[in-house]
Design an enzyme around this catalytic site. Structure first.
Site, PDB file in Angstrom:
ATOM      1  CG  ASN A 106      -1.878   1.163   1.251  1.00 55.34           C
ATOM      2  OD1 ASN A 106      -2.466   1.499   0.209  1.00 55.34           O
ATOM      3  ND2 ASN A 106      -2.057   1.799   2.393  1.00 55.34           N
ATOM      4  CG  HIS A 108      -0.913   6.466   4.376  1.00 55.96           C
ATOM      5  ND1 HIS A 108      -2.289   6.380   4.363  1.00 55.96           N
ATOM      6  CD2 HIS A 108      -0.605   7.402   5.310  1.00 55.96           C
ATOM      7  CE1 HIS A 108      -2.784   7.202   5.263  1.00 55.96           C
ATOM      8  NE2 HIS A 108      -1.789   7.851   5.845  1.00 55.96           N
TER       9      HIS A 108
END
Ligand code: GRF
Length: 200
Positions: A106, A108
């Site tokens: 991921n 971020h």
């Protein structure tokens, strides 16, 4: 080296991944783009790049677990080994995370563990921090929490606006994410506890 990208929104990171693949900076196969919002611009980007797409409507599933089970069926059909979250606005179920343990990545828009959640740039801006940045991390069962692969700081400039800050954060994301994906899908990340090392 067959990976899927999960998107929900604008898809600028997806675009950066497509560019990196086309330029040979990222070597692998983007086998599927999974999207949970029919009107997401990211879906149009994927179609324009002639990528295989899966739109899956969360409203058709009684709970997140059944949604995730359906997604896993498609991932298995396409022989997807790695999952790249790029602005995907759903929380993956523990079952999903366990199925792809240390194979989900991921990005971020903050220096985690500061400013977790969906409004990281707004919160950093409102807080008046002098430095924020970007984190790329593996996904575990907690939100914006898994072992950190890369972080890059973005300093707030004297005449910065909320918009200029966001643009500069995205620029950093678009460089950092393809590099991290390349390492992940070529087995070059060694994970020990919360520590991630790059191995040759
Ligand atoms: C990025 O800021 C990413 O860090 C966060 O969601 C945003 C997605 O942007 N997880 P885009 O859809 O790739 O343009």
């Amino acid at each position: 080296m067959n990976f899927a990208v999960f998107v929900s929104g604008y898809g600028s990171n997806l675009q950066a991944i497509i560019h990196a693949l086309n330029r040979g900076q990222l070597k692998g196969t983007l086998g599927l783009v999974v999207c949970d919002r029919r009107d997401a611009h990211a879906l149009k980007r994927a179609e324009k790049a002639s990528l295989k797409t899966l739109f899956i409507d969360p409203q058709k599933y009684a709970n997140p677990q059944s949604f995730d089970r359906e997604v896993i069926i498609h991932l298995k059909e396409e022989k997807i080994e790695y999952i790249v979250l790029a602005g995907f606005m759903r929380i993956l179920s523990p079952h999903f995370v366990r199925t792809y343990k240390n194979r989900i990545i991921n990005i971020h828009p903050s220096l985690l563990p500061s400013f977790r959640g969906a409004h990281a740039i707004d919160e950093a801006w409102a807080q008046g921090v002098k430095v924020t940045g970007v984190t790329v991390h593996l996904v575990d069962e907690k939100i914006d929490h898994g072992p950190i692969i890369f972080q890059k700081a973005v300093g707030i400039r004297p005449h910065e606006t909320r918009e200029s800050l966001e643009a500069r954060i995205h620029q950093v994301e678009h460089v950092l994410y393809p590099r991290a994906i390349d390492l992940l899908i070529h087995g070059r990340l060694k994970v020990v506890g919360r520590k991630v090392a790059v191995v040759s």
